[in-house]
Design an enzyme around this catalytic site. Structure first.
Site, PDB file in Angstrom:
ATOM      1  N   CYS A  97       0.812  -1.213   0.000  1.00 17.55           N
ATOM      2  CA  CYS A  97       0.000   0.000   0.000  1.00 17.55           C
ATOM      3  C   CYS A  97       0.850   1.269   0.000  1.00 17.55           C
ATOM      4  O   CYS A  97       2.068   1.233   0.102  1.00 17.55           O
ATOM      5  CB  CYS A  97      -0.935   0.007   1.205  1.00 17.55           C
ATOM      6  SG  CYS A  97      -0.063   0.147   2.778  1.00 17.55           S
ATOM      7  N   ALA A 147       3.114   1.884   2.965  1.00 21.83           N
ATOM      8  CA  ALA A 147       4.339   1.076   2.889  1.00 21.83           C
ATOM      9  C   ALA A 147       5.374   1.764   1.997  1.00 21.83           C
ATOM     10  O   ALA A 147       6.568   1.776   2.302  1.00 21.83           O
ATOM     11  CB  ALA A 147       4.026  -0.321   2.365  1.00 21.83           C
ATOM     12  N   ARG A 161      12.469  -3.815   6.409  1.00 24.05           N
ATOM     13  CA  ARG A 161      13.120  -3.618   5.104  1.00 24.05           C
ATOM     14  C   ARG A 161      14.645  -3.576   5.240  1.00 24.05           C
ATOM     15  O   ARG A 161      15.310  -2.943   4.433  1.00 24.05           O
ATOM     16  CB  ARG A 161      12.593  -2.335   4.425  1.00 24.05           C
ATOM     17  CG  ARG A 161      11.348  -2.602   3.636  1.00 24.05           C
ATOM     18  CD  ARG A 161      11.095  -1.544   2.571  1.00 24.05           C
ATOM     19  NE  ARG A 161      11.520  -1.953   1.263  1.00 24.05           N
ATOM     20  CZ  ARG A 161      12.406  -1.302   0.520  1.00 24.05           C
ATOM     21  NH1 ARG A 161      12.997  -0.230   0.984  1.00 24.05           N
ATOM     22  NH2 ARG A 161      12.704  -1.730  -0.677  1.00 24.05           N
ATOM     23  N   HIS A 188       5.553   6.596  -2.617  1.00 23.66           N
ATOM     24  CA  HIS A 188       6.851   7.186  -2.967  1.00 23.66           C
ATOM     25  C   HIS A 188       6.663   8.650  -3.361  1.00 23.66           C
ATOM     26  O   HIS A 188       7.426   9.523  -2.976  1.00 23.66           O
ATOM     27  CB  HIS A 188       7.495   6.455  -4.148  1.00 23.66           C
ATOM     28  CG  HIS A 188       7.610   4.972  -3.956  1.00 23.66           C
ATOM     29  ND1 HIS A 188       7.429   4.076  -4.984  1.00 23.66           N
ATOM     30  CD2 HIS A 188       7.872   4.240  -2.851  1.00 23.66           C
ATOM     31  CE1 HIS A 188       7.601   2.858  -4.517  1.00 23.66           C
ATOM     32  NE2 HIS A 188       7.861   2.929  -3.235  1.00 23.66           N
TER      33      HIS A 188
END
Lengths: 542, 458
Positions: A62, A65, A96, A195
């Site tokens: 999503c 994230a 991550r 992003h």
């Protein structure tokens, strides 16, 4: 049915992949599965950055994230508070592989911490702004960070908490930089929207805050490098040896101060185009910093990228030093490469990962003689597949329209074109490409399969049909693939190996692929008695 | 220092959770649903929840975790998720063909108020649910309780949707094992098998999340409780529920719905809790305990007596889920260890009461907190150090910074294997836990020993 005796015919494979789908789903998927033609004139258009079909087992995550986990995650000294129920903060806590190297024992590093407002039912009913303010205050009182980021989760957007107003108020009150991200999970169709949102806020609230100049001659930023498995550490070292000053990496082993100062660099070199091209574009418009696409995955690609950076600066001494470093490194690479190539040559691979990794890693496979028969991205847009020339033709739909688009103008004081028009022209004539990315498809073989947002069902079919020597994906896919007797290489987390960037990384990756495709374990799946049941039976009768 | 900013001084926080010792409901519901044979868990919300839950469960179990999502985008969030769920149901049955879809909600679909039963009945009316197939659901808002609550809610939904009372009692017991590993569920079945008791275990993730490598991926592996078995739970003689937090609600629902009497026991972790479990099985099923089980118990007691010196009055900090911690605390006390700091992220006063009750003679001043976080636990440890830390993988940062021997126990364990393959429950599980504690202490003793004090025999 597919004839297994001959090499699969892509058109038949495509038909096989979608024939089980309800017709509405099949119509949609058919646009996202294309048979590659690398020439720009005849390159097919691929459906990308469109909604995932409900009920499909997808690789995608999503917006939250993409924003909190991917872009802001690897920055050590911004204290990131997730505003929402506990889950989102918990799941994005260190998963991550956010490696970082604070210079001193006493320097800030909040990456090992997870901060959340842990919203409860009452906060959902009566609003969570008060709790968020209190949380920011408590974080400040205990940790004294220089900056705090606030990340919105799904319910925050629904109940209308204004995280930006809270951020403004707390910034004023505490005298540190506090900024919010409207990165609710449901915005957009994948991580990609996150992003974009992350980049917008970094650009608005951090980049350009510190004008301290650097004395070095060649100053660059590395964009879209997230330091998985220590990739950024390798690249920092490599650039230093070449005499190139790395002002900021967005955002691997990164820090707030480096971001704030990044506008003093003279070139932006982009690794993951998808996650970060926004920042590069905006920095060029506001500060006059040109950007180029690079790829430090693969030895040949790393050499090419270093040469490209040196060519940009048009400095003979730099070019010479870069050549020296390349020569030293290539000697080490060749030693390993030729041996591994002899064991991997001719084998096949598939890559279905992230933004640019499905592209970049193809170079590495080529270097050891392996063929990529199918590849695709989890959250790319058409330009990542077909190249930036298609940008004007990309339809903006409702899911993209709800993400803020910043209007950027040259900064009255800080705008400084790094190259004159004449210099740019001269470089262009030498074949130098500014602000361009040709995309994955131009470098993939004709008739290979390119699949956007692949589903679990499609990956299983592909593996069944092609039996690739290795399949690259993420953690959710890994064990299903391996249960089919095919090794799966995680390219999001690197299976906790790496680094894979630069020359050192290439050597690591060759060895890793050698291990995977030549491991004995895949030959032991059947028990001896399953291979020859009748012999056992004969013996038993005796 | 990895957690370099953690001060020893505790300031009470009202709003900020730091380093949580819990996560959200849906992941528990997803895990429970995987314990039904032929079931595809479905997350009704935006994609990220499903991706995060699948990733975390995958990392913990090292197995494929298959689950689908309603893939909400902004439109669904504004106009409601009905269209998405109906479409999802149609696609799931067409493409994956499960026996059951187990829908759980997320904070998104809960907040917009999607009425899942109504949407499912619409899907049924529209002919999207084939005959003989089921769509069940549970409500798992992430802003209530924790992952344990989600597990309990999905398990309760199994009762609500499937349990039936035919009026004829079956000679079988229901066992609700709680949120334990596939290895634990397998061990519970082994023990009841040894005692000759027929049971229905639900949920049951053995043979689902510990499957053999065969060269084939089965979207629906052979394990899991079947629908006929779940139906029959209403006819069972009795229910034994293990762990009040994870299994209590389902057991009580079954009692209310089908009048199946239930006992809620602690998870059978450690000597005494396993004793109570075996004794309850014996009495409820009317069987005698076979010598083989008494021998297993004897081996455990023997091991404790042999190695007791390493445990006596060792101070322990632990964090994790309430049912696990309650049983573990009692086990540690039985080894003469001193659990001094205990934190669960799951809210509930009953937890603190139980822990204080267990520790009232041995550690009357225990630091215990429900709805706490591991930041608080770390602060307590800084002020009053311990000899051993027990908790999930996230504890490794505290253990390294404070140089404390560390035993991984609970959920999630992301960086080690074994938890899903070797049990922690029963006498055999207790022996395995003891082995872990011992190795943690002995490895540390070896590491720190002066050369002249380095012992061959320990």
């Amino acid at each position: 049915m597919i004839d297994k005796a001959r090499f699969p015919v892509p058109a038949e494979v495509k038909e096989e992949l979608i024939k089980k789908y309800p017709s509405k789903v099949a119509r949609k998927r058919t646009k996202q599965i294309v048979i590659n033609h690398p020439d720009p004139e005849s390159m097919p258009e691929i459906g990308a950055n469109v909604r995932t079909v409900p009920g499909i087992i997808t690789q995608r995550g999503c917006t939250y994230a993409g924003c909190k986990g991917v872009v802001l995650g690897p920055t050590r000294d911004i204290l990131n508070i997730t505003h929402g129920p506990i889950g989102c903060g918990f799941y994005s806590w260190l998963t991550r592989r956010n490696q970082t190297r604070p210079p001193e024992e006493t320097d800030e590093n909040f990456m090992t911490y997870c901060f959340s407002t842990d919203m409860q039912e009452d906060d959902i009913v009566f609003g969570g702004e008060k709790k968020l303010k209190q949380a920011v205050q408590e974080a400040f009182d205990i940790f004294h960070p220089k900056a705090i980021g606030i990340f919105s989760t799904c319910p925050v957007g629904l109940i209308g908490d204004d995280v930006h107003a809270v951020a403004r108020e707390m910034k004023e009150k505490l005298g540190i930089n506090v900024f919010g991200f409207s990165c609710e999970g449901y915005k957009g169709v994948s991580q990609s929207a996150g992003h974009h949102i992350a980049n917008n806020q970094l650009f608005k609230h951090v980049i350009g805050n510190d004008d301290t100049p650097h004395p070095e001659k060649f100053k660059i930023n590395l964009l879209g490098e997230y330091n998985i498995g220590g990739d950024a550490f390798v690249l920092e070292d490599l650039l230093e040896r070449c005499g190139i000053k790395l002002v900021a990496t967005f955002s691997g082993n990164s820090s707030y101060d480096a971001f704030a100062n990044s506008h003093t660099a003279d070139l932006n070199a982009i690794m993951c185009h998808r996650s970060i091209n926004y920042v590069a574009e905006m920095m060029e418009e506001k500060y006059g910093i040109p950007w180029i696409k690079v790829n430090f995955i693969g030895a040949e690609s790393s050499a090419k990228s270093l040469r490209k950076i040196a060519a940009y600066f048009e400095d003979a001494e730099l070019m010479e030093r870069v050549e020296q470093v390349i020569a030293e490194e290539m000697a080490k690479v060749e030693e390993v490469r030729s041996e591994i190539r002899s064991r991997c040559e001719g084998k096949t691979a598939m890559l279905f990962v992230g933004g640019s990794r499905a592209h970049h890693y193809q170079d590495l496979f080529r270097e050891i003689g392996m063929k990529v028969v199918a590849a695709g991205y989890e959250f790319a847009h058409r330009d990542d597949y077909e190249g930036r020339r298609v940008l004007p033709n990309i339809k903006v739909d409702a899911d993209s329209r709800n993400i803020e688009q910043l209007t950027v103008e040259p900064d009255p004081e800080r705008y400084r074109p790094r190259k004159t028009e004449a210099e740019r022209q001269r470089l262009k004539e030498q074949g130098f490409e500014f602000s361009d990315y040709e995309g994955m498809m131009s470098e993939m073989e004709r008739e290979s399969l390119v699949i956007d947002d692949i589903s679990h069902y499609e990956s299983e079919k592909l593996i069944e049909i092609y039996k690739p020597a290795v399949f690259c994906a993420g953690i959710k896919e890994k064990y299903a693939v391996q249960k089919m007797g095919v090794p799966c290489k995680q390219l999001h987390s690197y299976d906790y190996g790496g680094p894979y960037a630069g020359f050192e990384g290439a050597i690591n990756f060759y060895k890793e692929i050698d291990r995977l495709v030549n491991s004995k374990i895949w030959g032991y799946i059947q028990a001896p008695w399953q291979k020859n049941p009748e012999i056992t039976a004969t013996y038993a009768v005796k | 220092m990895l957690l370099r900013h953690t001060p020893s001084e505790v300031k009470e926080r009202e709003a900020l959770v730091v380093n949580p010792a819990k996560t959200c409901q849906p992941i528990g519901a997803m895990y429970a649903a995987l314990g039904i044979h032929g079931c595809l868990p479905h997350s009704h919300g935006s994609q990220g929840c499903c991706a995060y839950h699948r990733s975390t469960l995958t990392r913990h179990y090292k197995e494929p975790i298959m689950a689908s999502t309603s893939s909400f985008t902004e439109g669904a969030s504004v106009f409601g998720g009905q269209a998405n769920l109906v479409e999802a149901i149609n696609n799931i049955f067409t493409i994956y063909n499960p026996d059951v879809i187990a829908v759980h909600t997320t904070c998104l679909s809960e907040t917009i108020g999607d009425d899942v039963p109504q949407i499912v009945s619409k899907a049924k009316d529209d002919g999207k649910i084939p005959d003989g197939k089921y769509v069940i659901h549970t409500s798992t808002p992430s802003y209530v309780g924790s992952h344990v609550t989600g597990f309990a809610n999905m398990t309760k939904s199994m009762v609500n949707y499937f349990s039936e009372s035919s009026g004829t009692e079956k000679d079988q017991l229901n066992i609700i094992p709680g949120w334990v590993e596939p290895s634990d569920m397998r061990e519970i079945k082994r023990m009841t098998g040894m005692m000759g008791i027929k049971t229905v275990l639900f949920p049951d993730t053995s043979d689902v999340l510990d499957t053999p490598q065969t060269g084939k991926h089965h979207l629906f592996p052979k394990g899991g409780v079947t629908i006929p078995e779940l139906r029959s739970t209403g006819d069972s003689r009795a229910t034994i529920a293990l762990g009040q937090f994870a299994s209590g609600p389902a057991a009580e629902a079954l009692d209310a719905k089908c009048k199946v009497p239930c006992q809620v026991l602690d998870l059978p972790i450690g000597l005494m809790a396993t004793d109570r479990f075996v004794d309850a099985l014996r009495k409820t099923a009317g069987v005698s305990v076979p010598d083989a089980i008494t021998d297993e118990r004897g081996r455990l007691v023997d091991l404790i007596t042999d190695m007791h010196q390493y445990f006596y009055r060792k101070r322990v900090a632990l964090f994790g889920d309430p049912d696990q911690l309650i049983a573990m605390t009692e086990f540690l006390v039985s080894l003469d260890m001193l659990p001094v700091h205990i934190v669960t992220g799951t809210p509930g006063q009953r937890f603190e009461q139980r822990i204080r009750e267990i520790l009232k003679h041995d550690v009357p001043q225990v630091n215990v907190r429900a709805a706490g976080d591991s930041f608080l636990l770390h602060q307590w440890i800084k002020s009053e150090p311990v000899d051993l830390l027990i908790g999930n993988t996230y504890g490794k940062y505290i253990a390294r910074d404070e140089d404390i021997p560390f035993v991984r126990f609970g959920f999630p364990i992301l960086d080690r294997v074994g938890h899903s393959l070797f049990p922690s429950v029963g006498y055999v599980g207790a022996m395995r836990l003891i082995e872990k504690f011992l190795y943690a202490f002995q490895d540390r003793q070896d590491r720190d020993a002066l050369e002249e004090k380095f012992e061959l025999v320990m």
